[in-house]
Design an enzyme around this catalytic site. Structure first.
Site, short mmCIF file in Angstrom:
data_model
loop_
_atom_site.label_atom_id
_atom_site.label_comp_id
_atom_site.label_asym_id
_atom_site.label_seq_id
_atom_site.Cartn_x
_atom_site.Cartn_y
_atom_site.Cartn_z
N ASP A 1 0.84 -1.19 0.00
CA ASP A 1 0.00 0.00 0.00
C ASP A 1 0.89 1.25 0.00
OD1 ASP A 1 -1.72 2.08 0.56
OD2 ASP A 1 -2.71 1.07 2.24
N GLY B 1 -9.74 4.04 -6.44
CA GLY B 1 -8.40 3.44 -6.55
C GLY B 1 -7.39 4.06 -5.60
N VAL B 2 -6.18 4.21 -6.10
CA VAL B 2 -5.09 4.72 -5.27
C VAL B 2 -5.35 6.20 -4.89
CG1 VAL B 2 -3.53 5.43 -7.17
CG2 VAL B 2 -2.57 4.68 -5.00
N ASP B 3 -6.03 6.93 -5.77
CA ASP B 3 -6.39 8.33 -5.52
C ASP B 3 -7.27 8.42 -4.25
OD1 ASP B 3 -6.74 11.04 -5.98
OD2 ASP B 3 -8.06 10.80 -7.71
N GLY C 1 -5.30 0.47 -13.41
CA GLY C 1 -6.51 0.08 -12.67
C GLY C 1 -7.74 0.51 -13.45
N1 AR6 Z 1 -1.35 1.52 -3.03
C1 AR6 Z 1 -0.73 1.23 -4.18
N2 AR6 Z 1 -1.36 0.96 -5.34
C2 AR6 Z 1 -2.71 1.01 -5.32
C3 AR6 Z 1 -3.45 1.33 -4.14
C4 AR6 Z 1 -2.72 1.60 -2.97
N3 AR6 Z 1 -3.31 1.90 -1.81
N4 AR6 Z 1 -4.78 1.28 -4.47
C5 AR6 Z 1 -4.85 0.96 -5.78
N5 AR6 Z 1 -3.62 0.77 -6.29
P1 AR6 Z 1 -6.12 3.21 -10.17
P2 AR6 Z 1 -5.77 4.56 -12.76
C6 AR6 Z 1 -3.18 0.40 -7.65
O1 AR6 Z 1 -7.42 2.65 -10.59
O2 AR6 Z 1 -5.90 3.27 -13.48
C7 AR6 Z 1 -9.23 7.04 -9.79
O3 AR6 Z 1 -10.62 7.08 -9.61
C8 AR6 Z 1 -4.16 -0.33 -8.53
O4 AR6 Z 1 -4.21 -1.70 -8.19
O5 AR6 Z 1 -6.00 3.74 -8.79
O6 AR6 Z 1 -4.64 5.48 -13.14
C9 AR6 Z 1 -8.68 8.39 -10.25
O7 AR6 Z 1 -9.37 9.47 -9.64
C10 AR6 Z 1 -3.52 -0.10 -9.90
O8 AR6 Z 1 -2.46 -1.04 -10.14
O9 AR6 Z 1 -5.66 4.42 -11.16
C11 AR6 Z 1 -8.92 8.34 -11.72
O10 AR6 Z 1 -10.24 8.70 -12.05
C12 AR6 Z 1 -2.89 1.27 -9.77
O11 AR6 Z 1 -2.91 1.59 -8.37
C13 AR6 Z 1 -8.68 6.88 -12.07
O12 AR6 Z 1 -8.94 6.16 -10.87
C14 AR6 Z 1 -3.64 2.35 -10.51
O13 AR6 Z 1 -5.04 2.09 -10.43
C15 AR6 Z 1 -7.26 6.64 -12.46
O14 AR6 Z 1 -7.13 5.32 -12.92
#
Ligand code: AR6
Length: 170
Positions: free
Chosen positions: A8, A30-32, A121
């Site tokens: 994380d 997601g991570v955001d 993601g």
């Molecule tokens: N720590 C590390 N990695 C993570 C965590 C965490 N706590 N949580 C998720 N991931 P995503 P995107 C990973 O969907 O594809 C949001 O709504 C996840 O498994 O977070 O760039 C934003 O506001 C994946 O491998 O981001 C945007 O609208 C990676 O982080 C949209 O999602 C990215 O997944 C961005 O989509």
């Protein structure tokens, strides 16, 4: 100089973590979502100020805020591309997202920076190609003189972790 971990990103004690944000820069899933939840309202407050000035954060660009309550001092918010099949400059935009974050970190004298797997993601970018772009961009960046001493790729699923280990030959 380059490391990969499975975990994380909000738990890391580094100078900066990178957020895979969206153009509104005001949070999401997601991570955001995880970063804003763990970091608290100070991050959102600074994001709002930035957005008042720039209206929206263009895919491939990056901005920086406090880390708020996070162990990381700063959050660098960037926006990756939404995957639309590969003919919409997705690879170029993903590379720009990594590069913009690295350049901004360097300007701020950040020494340790952690990246999530941007766009892989909710935005649906194929994981293998995304990892190749991420690693290639970071490796090339670190070939030149820089303040950055350590880059950590933070995977959040086994598939990405396996791909990164393979590509980094670990
Ligand atoms: N720590 C590390 N990695 C993570 C965590 C965490 N706590 N949580 C998720 N991931 P995503 P995107 C990973 O969907 O594809 C949001 O709504 C996840 O498994 O977070 O760039 C934003 O506001 C994946 O491998 O981001 C945007 O609208 C990676 O982080 C949209 O999602 C990215 O997944 C961005 O989509």
């Amino acid at each position: 100089m380059i490391k990969v971990i499975n975990g994380d990103i909000t738990k890391l004690t580094v100078d900066a973590i990178v957020n895979a944000a969206n153009s509104s820069c005001l949070g999401g899933g997601g991570v955001d979502g995880a970063i804003h939840k763990a970091g608290g309202p100070e991050i959102l407050k600074e994001c709002r100020k930035i957005i008042e000035k720039i209206r929206y954060l263009q895919p491939g660009n990056a901005v920086i805020t406090t880390g708020g309550n996070l162990p990381a001092k700063f959050v660098i918010h960037t926006v990756g591309p939404v995957w639309k099949g590969g003919n919409f400059r997705e690879e170029f935009i993903l590379k720009s997202a990594y590069l913009s974050a690295l350049k901004l970190a360097d300007q701020k004298n950040i020494k340790t920076i952690a990246f999530p797997n941007i766009s892989t993601g909710i935005f649906g970018f194929p994981k293998y190609i995304a990892a190749e772009i991420a690693i290639d961009t970071v490796r090339n960046y670190l070939k030149n003189p820089t303040n950055i001493e350590e880059v950590i790729f933070v995977c959040f699923d086994e598939e990405n972790y396996r791909i990164y280990k393979e590509l980094l030959a670990l």
